[in-house]
Design a protein around this motif. Structure first.
Motif, PDB file in Angstrom:
ATOM      1  N   ILE A  84     -25.647 -29.643 -21.807  1.00  0.00           N
ATOM      2  CA  ILE A  84     -25.096 -28.287 -21.769  1.00  0.00           C
ATOM      3  C   ILE A  84     -24.675 -27.916 -23.184  1.00  0.00           C
ATOM      4  O   ILE A  84     -24.021 -28.695 -23.877  1.00  0.00           O
ATOM      5  N   ILE A  85     -25.091 -26.708 -23.623  1.00  0.00           N
ATOM      6  CA  ILE A  85     -24.669 -26.270 -24.945  1.00  0.00           C
ATOM      7  C   ILE A  85     -23.505 -25.301 -24.818  1.00  0.00           C
ATOM      8  O   ILE A  85     -23.251 -24.740 -23.752  1.00  0.00           O
ATOM      9  N   ARG A  91     -39.877 -26.049 -16.005  1.00  0.00           N
ATOM     10  CA  ARG A  91     -38.769 -26.714 -16.702  1.00  0.00           C
ATOM     11  C   ARG A  91     -38.766 -28.227 -16.469  1.00  0.00           C
ATOM     12  O   ARG A  91     -38.050 -28.950 -17.132  1.00  0.00           O
ATOM     13  N   VAL A  94     -38.385 -21.737 -24.338  1.00  0.00           N
ATOM     14  CA  VAL A  94     -37.042 -22.321 -24.378  1.00  0.00           C
ATOM     15  C   VAL A  94     -36.122 -21.471 -23.507  1.00  0.00           C
ATOM     16  O   VAL A  94     -36.052 -20.260 -23.692  1.00  0.00           O
ATOM     17  N   PRO A  95     -35.441 -22.068 -22.551  1.00  0.00           N
ATOM     18  CA  PRO A  95     -34.554 -21.269 -21.700  1.00  0.00           C
ATOM     19  C   PRO A  95     -33.397 -20.688 -22.511  1.00  0.00           C
ATOM     20  O   PRO A  95     -32.905 -21.338 -23.439  1.00  0.00           O
ATOM     21  N   ALA A  96     -32.998 -19.468 -22.159  1.00  0.00           N
ATOM     22  CA  ALA A  96     -31.871 -18.840 -22.845  1.00  0.00           C
ATOM     23  C   ALA A  96     -30.634 -19.714 -22.682  1.00  0.00           C
ATOM     24  O   ALA A  96     -30.350 -20.194 -21.588  1.00  0.00           O
ATOM     25  N   ASN A  97     -29.937 -19.930 -23.782  1.00  0.00           N
ATOM     26  CA  ASN A  97     -28.691 -20.721 -23.771  1.00  0.00           C
ATOM     27  C   ASN A  97     -28.890 -22.144 -23.239  1.00  0.00           C
ATOM     28  O   ASN A  97     -28.005 -22.706 -22.607  1.00  0.00           O
ATOM     29  N   GLY A  98     -30.086 -22.679 -23.545  1.00  0.00           N
ATOM     30  CA  GLY A  98     -30.360 -24.049 -23.127  1.00  0.00           C
ATOM     31  C   GLY A  98     -31.269 -24.725 -24.135  1.00  0.00           C
ATOM     32  O   GLY A  98     -31.510 -24.193 -25.227  1.00  0.00           O
ATOM     33  N   GLY A  99     -31.748 -25.900 -23.753  1.00  0.00           N
ATOM     34  CA  GLY A  99     -32.547 -26.655 -24.700  1.00  0.00           C
ATOM     35  C   GLY A  99     -33.833 -27.204 -24.097  1.00  0.00           C
ATOM     36  O   GLY A  99     -34.008 -27.212 -22.881  1.00  0.00           O
ATOM     37  N   ARG A 140     -28.939 -28.949 -12.798  1.00  0.00           N
ATOM     38  CA  ARG A 140     -30.002 -28.239 -13.493  1.00  0.00           C
ATOM     39  C   ARG A 140     -31.377 -28.769 -13.111  1.00  0.00           C
ATOM     40  O   ARG A 140     -32.357 -28.023 -13.072  1.00  0.00           O
ATOM     41  N   LYS A 173     -18.963 -23.945 -17.879  1.00  0.00           N
ATOM     42  CA  LYS A 173     -20.267 -23.605 -17.297  1.00  0.00           C
ATOM     43  C   LYS A 173     -20.440 -24.194 -15.893  1.00  0.00           C
ATOM     44  O   LYS A 173     -20.720 -23.449 -14.951  1.00  0.00           O
ATOM     45  N   ASP A 202     -29.909 -21.518 -14.702  1.00  0.00           N
ATOM     46  CA  ASP A 202     -30.191 -22.961 -14.749  1.00  0.00           C
ATOM     47  C   ASP A 202     -29.443 -23.664 -15.875  1.00  0.00           C
ATOM     48  O   ASP A 202     -28.922 -24.757 -15.691  1.00  0.00           O
ATOM     49  N   THR A 203     -29.347 -23.020 -17.034  1.00  0.00           N
ATOM     50  CA  THR A 203     -28.718 -23.715 -18.166  1.00  0.00           C
ATOM     51  C   THR A 203     -27.193 -23.715 -18.075  1.00  0.00           C
ATOM     52  O   THR A 203     -26.526 -24.358 -18.874  1.00  0.00           O
ATOM     53  N   VAL A 261     -41.650 -30.001 -24.218  1.00  0.00           N
ATOM     54  CA  VAL A 261     -42.058 -28.610 -24.050  1.00  0.00           C
ATOM     55  C   VAL A 261     -43.458 -28.393 -24.626  1.00  0.00           C
ATOM     56  O   VAL A 261     -44.228 -27.576 -24.118  1.00  0.00           O
ATOM     57  N   GLU A 263     -19.285 -27.225 -21.781  1.00  0.00           N
ATOM     58  CA  GLU A 263     -19.632 -28.113 -20.665  1.00  0.00           C
ATOM     59  C   GLU A 263     -18.525 -28.171 -19.605  1.00  0.00           C
ATOM     60  O   GLU A 263     -18.716 -28.772 -18.561  1.00  0.00           O
ATOM     61  N   GLN A 288     -25.793 -24.729 -15.305  1.00  0.00           N
ATOM     62  CA  GLN A 288     -25.493 -25.732 -14.286  1.00  0.00           C
ATOM     63  C   GLN A 288     -25.138 -27.059 -14.950  1.00  0.00           C
ATOM     64  O   GLN A 288     -25.585 -27.351 -16.054  1.00  0.00           O
TER      65      GLN A 288
END
Lengths: 125, 834
Positions: free
Chosen positions: A66-67, B804, A21-26, B552, B523, B544-545, B809, B520, B547
């Motif tokens: 985006i979180i 990604r 899981v990417p940091a600060n993402g989903g 992204r 960022k 990436d997260t 996942v 949102e 963006q």
């Protein structure tokens, strides 16, 4: 760790590895025929999960949103129209959209688990 | 007291509003008789009906407003008789009604000169929504049209014809020049050439002698025996006061019409008042809405017991409007000349700009003036003129501009006295607006609600905002334009801070300059700043997260959750081999293909997991990312240029490719589009772009600040006849200035519209280097250009990034099973969402 009290009716299923899981993402997790969005708030060391379906236009995309936070409350913004939902109780923060379902999450030995109740299938029925 | 108002137009509405404000509901029983079926609507903005506004949008207040205000509104009723002895009116249906006070607000009708044939089909006047509806219907079958009358309303009507798709539109004016009442000969010539450029055919010193045709019009004959063939005609030869009811009732009227009134707007019967365009005061009819409102104010005050406190002493007929995209303004005494006066004229024929000011012979006071083509200073000049503010030692500065840095724009407003009228439609003074700000109205909307300032024509809103900002600053309040709850900085401040601290990732920026988890809003904004500053691969360093969703995944998300892919096709030039590759890729991955507006090809319906493989194939064939997903340079369109075209002056394709390859991947506060045309025929539509380039005999003309979208705007000319190197340098400076100062999601057009001093200021910065930034900006742009790499090329070669691009996942090889396609015209389409 986990951030919601569990109870007996919850089944924990292994979703993925922590580093998936990417940091600060989903990411989106497949559970039987369901899609669950899993979010890692790395800055505060917290995990959240919700349905992947945005109720506004019925799109399977919340995991790609985006979180962030609003007044400290963790939230996710849908990529399509930026509807935002609380990840604590699932209510829509900026509109009258119906709420989303949220799930408890725990991490043990680098493995992330999502807690589903037995009736989770009914959510999408 | 029973008050009857005859006529339900803008002035009547304004009068009702003011009377209710002055007295309680029980004090005045108000009845309004309107002859049209609709409640009062905004006739000033009638032309907006053609650009999509509906009759409802134009309504001043719905019928329910009158009910709430306990005003009896009777529409569709024409008052035909006044029995002044018994104080009683009769309608055409025979109903009668008694009054204590009668207010005539009957307005005016279009004056139709007695030319033979004016009753033919296809001849219209331009006055009511019904007139507009009739014109709209008729225009469907018309190709050519004419307007008789080159005044304010006539030119509005000509614009309406253009909007209705009448490609050949003529304007016929009896006087030797357009707008003879407002502007002088020289100004009129400039206006005429500007309007001719926009496609109007203008005939002055021409008078119609007959309308030709059978049942329907097919032409106009003139007194010089020439003829013009047209399919339709609008007559806009002036207004005629509606005084027939007054005449029938024995009230005094002027020799050329109009109900004679005294300074309290009383007619020859003291129980009857007349306001608006039907009233004749000192031999003048006031055909604008602001003096009508002033009259309404006086009568509302007089009958509410205000006695003789307020009176109508004539009205300043200064006016500013946008005619078919050309600013035209006149104020004070526009024609003043003679010994007591000096005239300063500034004329730029090529640009269509004409400015004239008349100054008292001692050089201290502004008497009046005319502005054509550029009228940003109108409000300031009008206030300077009206309030007799002493002019600076070099009075020509007020039209030539001596603008220094940003921020002095509001200083002019501060110099005004408290009684200066800011909103002339509603009669709101500077003092009233500042008072409202001091009482806590800290947004323009709040001020509008509280004072009504800016609710009429809206022309004063920039001044209202300036006053608000300066009043708040005077209170020690800093008016901040912050990004969101996580950053208490504006984008410009953040850009400077990130640069100063050399921060490289969103997390670093949040750690150093912000609080919380981000959102949102901040960022994408911070990610854009980072990309604009350093131009590193946007998905690297865990960025990436942070963006925006499309960035992204380096693709545009579409309905159903699949993505579209746009390879860069610089200048729109592509080899047959590359076209074949696009076709093969589309076929292999089952993608819907469409040519975009920017001369490229869009491939829709790609699953997230297919994106890296699709790009691998495109890259192998020599394609790069088109950045269609980013707030970045999109395309540089081109026409075919001098290599093939018999009209082409320069090789627009080669220059477009050069420009596109220079700025590809450049991230900015919003998307940037460009185009290069090889001659003035402008086939590449460069004037609708953020920056557009058009070849001339001597080089390139550079236009900036245009866009399409919901509010289309033409780009403005920044510099002319440039060689290619200079053109590129100016674009470098322009883009870096924009990138370093614009708010998030602000296109160059909006940025330029908000810029104090507008295009003149920008030209000073870019061309004359007035800020001394040119060298630095060129250096910074060169660094960004040098740092460019195709991000898809990086992405497909990085296993961490590639990972990604999967939907699940825990099941990377499975695609989203909820995605559904249908077929349409031999391609696929996504099943529509609910």
């Amino acid at each position: 760790m986990m951030n919601r009290s569990s109870n007996d009716s919850i089944t924990w299923f292994p979703a993925c590895k922590l580093e998936d899981v990417p940091a600060n993402g989903g990411v989106c997790v497949k559970y039987n025929d369901e899609q669950i969005a899993l979010f890692h708030f790395a800055r505060r060391g917290e995990w959240y999960a919700s349905q992947n379906l945005c109720p506004h236009r019925q799109q399977m995309v919340l995991s790609r949103g985006i979180i962030g936070s609003e007044n400290g409350e963790p939230k996710v913004a849908c990529p399509f129209h930026k509807k935002t939902f609380s990840l604590v109780d699932g209510h829509c923060i900026n509109g009258a959209e119906c709420a989303i379902k949220v799930y408890p999450v725990k991490v043990e030995d680098g493995q992330v688990f999502i807690g589903v109740s037995k009736c989770v299938e009914e959510v999408y029925a | 007291m029973k008050v009857i108002v005859v006529g339900n137009g803008m002035v009547c509405y304004n009068f009702c509003e003011k009377l209710r404000k002055n007295g309680s509901n029980s004090q005045f029983e108000i009845t309004v008789y309107g002859e049209e079926t609709r409640p009062a609507y905004d006739r000033v903005h009638l032309s907006a009906y053609f650009s999509g506004k509906t009759a409802e949008d134009l309504t001043m207040a719905p019928a329910s407003w009158y009910a709430e205000q306990q005003i009896r509104l009777i529409t569709g009723a024409l008052v035909v008789k006044i029995d002044r002895v018994n104080k009683c009116i009769t309608t055409h249906q025979g109903t009668t009604d008694n009054y204590d006070v009668l207010v005539l607000a009957t307005g005016s009708s279009a004056f139709v000169p007695p030319i033979p044939g004016v009753d033919k089909q296809g001849v219209f006047v331009y006055r009511t929504i019904e007139d507009l509806e009739l014109m709209t219907d008729y225009a469907k079958h018309a190709k050519t049209g004419a307007v008789i009358g080159g005044g304010l309303l006539g030119l509005e009507a000509a614009k309406a014809m253009l909007d209705l798709g009448i490609t050949e539109t003529h304007v016929v004016e009896f006087a030797p020049r357009l707008m003879p009442r407002q502007i002088d000969d020289a100004g009129s010539r400039i206006l005429q050439s500007k309007l001719e450029q926009l496609g109007l055919c203008i005939h002055t010193s021409k008078s119609a002698s007959a309308i030709c045709g059978g049942e329907a019009i097919n032409g106009i004959r003139f007194s010089d025996d020439t003829q013009l063939d047209v399919d339709m005609l609008v007559i806009s030869a002036g207004i005629r006061p509606r005084d027939e009811l007054a005449v029938a009732s024995g009230l005094e009227v002027g020799p050329k019409g109009g109900i004679v009134v005294n300074e309290y707007l009383q007619t020859s019967d003291e129980r009857i008042y007349a306001i608006g365009e039907c009233a004749l005061r000192n031999g003048l009819i006031y055909g604008l809405v602001a003096p009508g409102y002033e009259m309404a104010e006086v009568v509302a005050s007089v009958i509410a017991g205000g006695g003789r406190e307020k009176a109508f002493h004539g009205f300043d007929m200064s006016t500013k409007l946008k005619l078919i995209g050309v600013d035209v303004a006149s104020f004070g005494d526009p024609f003043a000349d003679g010994e007591a006066c000096r005239t300063v004229v500034f004329e730029q024929t090529a640009k269509g700009v004409y400015k004239r000011i008349n100054i008292s012979s001692d050089g201290k006071q502004l008497l009046g003036g005319i502005l054509i083509g550029e009228a940003e200073n109108y409000n300031m000049l009008l206030q300077t003129c009206k309030n007799k503010i002493v002019l600076p030692p070099d009075p020509e500065d007020v039209i030539l501009g001596s603008r220094g840095g940003q921020g002095d724009g509001g200083a002019g407003v501060l110099g005004l006295p408290d009684e200066a009228l800011i909103c002339s439609c509603e009669g709101i003074s500077k003092g009233a607006i500042c008072g409202a700000v001091n009482d806590g109205c800290e947004t323009v909307d709040a001020i509008k609600q509280c004072t009504k300032a800016g609710t009429g024509c809206g022309g004063c809103l920039p001044m209202v905002k300036d006053l608000m900002v300066y009043t708040m600053k005077a209170q020690g309040k800093y008016v901040r334009n912050v990004l969101c709850e996580h950053f208490t900085y504006s984008r410009q401040e953040l850009y400077d801070l990130v640069k100063l601290h050399r921060l490289n990732t969103y997390d670093e920026v949040l750690d150093h300059l912000g609080t919380g988890d981000g959102c949102e809003v901040c960022k994408p904004a911070v990610s854009s700043i980072l990309a604009s500053l350093w131009n590193e691969m946007i998905l690297g360093k865990n960025n990436d997260t942070a963006q925006d969703s499309n960035d992204r995944f380096l693709a545009n998300i579409q309905k159903g959750g699949t993505y579209s892919v746009v390879p860069r096709i610089p200048g729109g030039e592509i080899t047959p081999d590359k076209l074949i590759v696009i076709g093969a890729v589309a076929k292999k991955y089952n993608l819907y293909t469409k040519i975009t507006g920017g001369q490229r090809i869009d491939l829709f319906g790609a699953h997230l997991a297919d994106l890296p493989a699709i790009w691998e194939e495109l890259i192998a064939a020599g394609f790069e990312s088109g950045h269609a997903y980013g707030k970045a340079l999109r395309t540089v369109k081109s026409c075919v240029g001098s290599t093939w075209c018999r009209f082409g002056l320069l090789d627009s394709v080669s220059f477009a490719i050069r420009v596109e390859e220079r700025y590809r991947g450049l991230r900015a506060p919003h998307k940037i589009k460009s185009a290069v045309s090889g001659c003035i025929r402008e086939c590449a539509e460069a004037q609708s772009k953020d920056f557009g380039i058009i070849a001339t005999e001597k080089g390139w003309n550079l236009y900036v600040g245009g866009n399409g979208g919901s509010k289309p705007q033409h780009a403005q000319l920044l510099a002319t006849d440039l060689d290619s190197e200079t053109c590129i340098r100016y674009i470098d400076r322009f883009l870096m200035f924009y990138i370093s100062t614009a708010d998030p999601l602000t296109r160059t057009a909006t940025w330029l519209n908000k810029m104090d001093g507008g295009i003149d200021y920008l030209r000073n910065v870019v061309v004359n280097d007035s800020l001394g930034m040119a060298e630095q900006w060129e250096r910074e742009m060169q660094a960004l250009v040098a740092n460019y790499a195709c991000e898809w090329k990086v992405a497909v070669n990085d296993p961490q990034i590639r990972k990604r691009f999967s939907h699940f996942v825990n099941a990377p090889d499975e695609k989203d099973p909820t995605v559904r396609f249908e077929s349409m015209r031999k391609q696929k389409k996504v099943t529509d969402w609910k």
